[in-house]
Design a protein around this motif. Structure first.
Motif, PDB file in Angstrom:
ATOM      1  N   GLY B 110      11.645  35.356 -37.243  1.00  0.00           N
ATOM      2  CA  GLY B 110      12.938  35.552 -37.909  1.00  0.00           C
ATOM      3  C   GLY B 110      12.831  35.348 -39.412  1.00  0.00           C
ATOM      4  O   GLY B 110      11.793  34.939 -39.952  1.00  0.00           O
ATOM      5  N   ARG B 111      13.933  35.651 -40.081  1.00  0.00           N
ATOM      6  CA  ARG B 111      13.980  35.599 -41.543  1.00  0.00           C
ATOM      7  C   ARG B 111      15.171  34.717 -41.901  1.00  0.00           C
ATOM      8  O   ARG B 111      16.313  35.044 -41.547  1.00  0.00           O
ATOM      9  N   TYR B 112      14.926  33.579 -42.563  1.00  0.00           N
ATOM     10  CA  TYR B 112      15.985  32.603 -42.802  1.00  0.00           C
ATOM     11  C   TYR B 112      16.102  32.215 -44.271  1.00  0.00           C
ATOM     12  O   TYR B 112      15.153  32.327 -45.039  1.00  0.00           O
ATOM     13  N   ALA B 181       6.378  24.549 -37.250  1.00  0.00           N
ATOM     14  CA  ALA B 181       5.729  24.393 -35.944  1.00  0.00           C
ATOM     15  C   ALA B 181       5.895  25.665 -35.111  1.00  0.00           C
ATOM     16  O   ALA B 181       5.081  25.965 -34.238  1.00  0.00           O
ATOM     17  N   LYS B 182       6.949  26.437 -35.392  1.00  0.00           N
ATOM     18  CA  LYS B 182       7.159  27.717 -34.694  1.00  0.00           C
ATOM     19  C   LYS B 182       6.391  28.867 -35.364  1.00  0.00           C
ATOM     20  O   LYS B 182       6.504  30.016 -34.942  1.00  0.00           O
ATOM     21  N   GLY B 183       5.687  28.560 -36.455  1.00  0.00           N
ATOM     22  CA  GLY B 183       4.911  29.605 -37.136  1.00  0.00           C
ATOM     23  C   GLY B 183       5.654  30.273 -38.276  1.00  0.00           C
ATOM     24  O   GLY B 183       5.186  31.267 -38.833  1.00  0.00           O
ATOM     25  N   ILE B 184       6.815  29.731 -38.640  1.00  0.00           N
ATOM     26  CA  ILE B 184       7.602  30.324 -39.724  1.00  0.00           C
ATOM     27  C   ILE B 184       7.105  29.781 -41.065  1.00  0.00           C
ATOM     28  O   ILE B 184       6.998  28.570 -41.252  1.00  0.00           O
ATOM     29  N   GLU B 185       6.800  30.687 -41.978  1.00  0.00           N
ATOM     30  CA  GLU B 185       6.348  30.305 -43.325  1.00  0.00           C
ATOM     31  C   GLU B 185       7.561  29.828 -44.132  1.00  0.00           C
ATOM     32  O   GLU B 185       8.562  30.540 -44.226  1.00  0.00           O
ATOM     33  N   CYS B 186       7.462  28.621 -44.703  1.00  0.00           N
ATOM     34  CA  CYS B 186       8.595  28.091 -45.485  1.00  0.00           C
ATOM     35  C   CYS B 186       8.245  28.120 -46.969  1.00  0.00           C
ATOM     36  O   CYS B 186       7.268  27.498 -47.399  1.00  0.00           O
ATOM     37  N   GLY B 206       5.068  36.150 -38.804  1.00  0.00           N
ATOM     38  CA  GLY B 206       5.480  34.975 -38.028  1.00  0.00           C
ATOM     39  C   GLY B 206       6.868  34.482 -38.375  1.00  0.00           C
ATOM     40  O   GLY B 206       7.390  33.571 -37.740  1.00  0.00           O
ATOM     41  N   GLY B 207       7.464  35.075 -39.400  1.00  0.00           N
ATOM     42  CA  GLY B 207       8.787  34.634 -39.842  1.00  0.00           C
ATOM     43  C   GLY B 207       8.706  33.953 -41.183  1.00  0.00           C
ATOM     44  O   GLY B 207       7.640  33.507 -41.609  1.00  0.00           O
ATOM     45  N   VAL B 208       9.848  33.894 -41.869  1.00  0.00           N
ATOM     46  CA  VAL B 208       9.877  33.314 -43.201  1.00  0.00           C
ATOM     47  C   VAL B 208      11.193  32.584 -43.416  1.00  0.00           C
ATOM     48  O   VAL B 208      12.226  32.968 -42.873  1.00  0.00           O
ATOM     49  N   CYS B 209      11.131  31.474 -44.167  1.00  0.00           N
ATOM     50  CA  CYS B 209      12.344  30.771 -44.563  1.00  0.00           C
ATOM     51  C   CYS B 209      12.284  30.527 -46.071  1.00  0.00           C
ATOM     52  O   CYS B 209      11.351  29.887 -46.562  1.00  0.00           O
TER      53      CYS B 209
END
Lengths: 260, 260
Positions: B110-112, B181-186, B206-209
């Motif tokens: 996802g994208r946050y 931990a879910k693989g989202i890049e912060c 993997g997703g980004v925040c």
């Protein structure tokens, strides 16, 4: 300290209030009025500060004010209240000379922003700030735009109005035609019949002018026709539009100066 | 029309005013209050409209209001004046159910957007609008952020607050640790020890925040440390900073959804 002002009817105070209220008077006098400690200090770096007004409380809180140029006037609190336009006034006000710029300064290879009838002072101020941040060489305002040296615009621009040439022009189409004749690519921001921003080349060696219209109306057909390309910011269907200051700043970022 | 309200002391009117004024009351009741014809119509597409209040003049001007769901109440002008919060009220007001979202909805890929102590309601609203525009899957607000369903934030978001999940969390560092931990890049937005945005990869399978702090303070050290990368928007030295809503929206544009 040059003088202490104790009356709200003081001629200098009345003059400053008139500069704040009237765009026509600002033009006539070639001066503008600004409020706020930080804003006045920022503006004084690039514009001629002629008169600085502050309260005793402000002088005590910010001793650095004493080092600013121009004639200084201590104003009583009730006089400051007359000059003040914001909810929590700091008691610091300045009268500055307006920098004078003309279309003759526009040059091939430069990077420009042109606004058509952007009426909201917050949006005009924000776009001036973003244009300065992203290395633009000047901003052209059509008639019907919010005045760049009006108090609200100055606050939103955080002083950027004096950091880069701001040129008040009439209608945009002849201005854009003259720019194109110099080899400057003119890009209209428009939702329809336009290419998505992501696929528009970011670099124009001959120069570029980003042309943005008002939040409600967009650009006029004549202005779009006067441009060489049309770009849009692609969006999901979850919103109807972006705020004009936001949309414009994203365009300025995309077409930013080399090295940023 | 379910009822005509002629008194400013009407219980429904008092309830609506309390929702407008108090974030604690909005949370307790799971409802919020909105003002304006366009805003109420936009919100009603994605949130449950329970009660709609309008004046006779508004009913005549916008007959489409009659088609909106919920219980409808005709309010006299002096009652509308009590409900109104803007300079030129349109005489249209709604009570909506607040959409409920939790951190459990955050998913890999996802994208946050996460905001830390962004206090200005205009900036929070603008960033919600930009996040919805650029295909983000949710917005996480730390404690200390402007309330997403407060009247000023709703106006700036133009209804975007109900178009994508808005999750009010406490401190950000544990939230970001769980996302990583879910693989989202912060990605922390910070001026120092950061890479320029133009050289940051835009796509994270993997997703980004994107993590943004307040205009004055920026992000806390703990939050920057909890992120995996740090990015900045490069600027000329002609401005000190960008407006937080502008800076955040440029980041959201850079990390926008695929296909935009």
């Amino acid at each position: 300290m040059d003088e202490k002002i104790t009356s709200r009817d003081n001629a200098r105070v009345k003059y400053a209030c008139r500069l704040a209220a009237s765009g026509a008077f600002r033009k006539e006098e070639g001066r503008f009025f600004a409020e706020g400690r930080k804003l006045c200090c920022e503006l004084a770096k690039d514009a001629v500060l002629e008169q600085l007004f502050y309260t005793a409380a402000a002088a005590e809180k910010w001793p650095e004010l004493a080092a600013l140029p121009g004639a200084h006037f201590l104003v009583e609190e009730h006089v400051a209240a007359k000059l003040a336009d914001v909810p929590s006034p700091q008691g610091v006000f300045g009268v500055f000379r307006t920098p004078a710029h003309t279309l003759d300064e526009v040059r091939a290879g430069g990077r420009y922003l042109a606004l058509e009838r952007v009426q909201d002072p917050g949006n005009v101020g924000t776009l001036l700030r973003s244009a300065a941040a992203f290395g633009f060489d000047g901003v052209i305002l059509s008639d019907g735009c919010a005045a760049p040296y009006a108090p609200k615009t100055l606050r939103a621009s955080m002083g950027a109005a004096v950091r880069l040439p701001v040129i008040e022009a009439g209608a945009l189409p002849p201005v854009l035609a003259a720019m194109r004749a110099k080899g400057i690519e003119c890009l209209a921001a428009a939702l329809y019949q336009s290419e998505p921003l992501g696929s528009a080349p970011a670099d124009y060696p001959g120069g570029v002018c980003v042309v943005i219209g008002s939040e409600g109306q967009g650009l006029t057909g004549e202005t779009i026709a006067a441009c060489s390309r049309t770009v849009r910011i692609p969006m999901t269907d979850r919103v109807e539009s972006l705020n004009a200051g936001i949309a414009g700043s994203i365009l300025l970022w995309h077409f930013r100066g080399a090295g940023l």
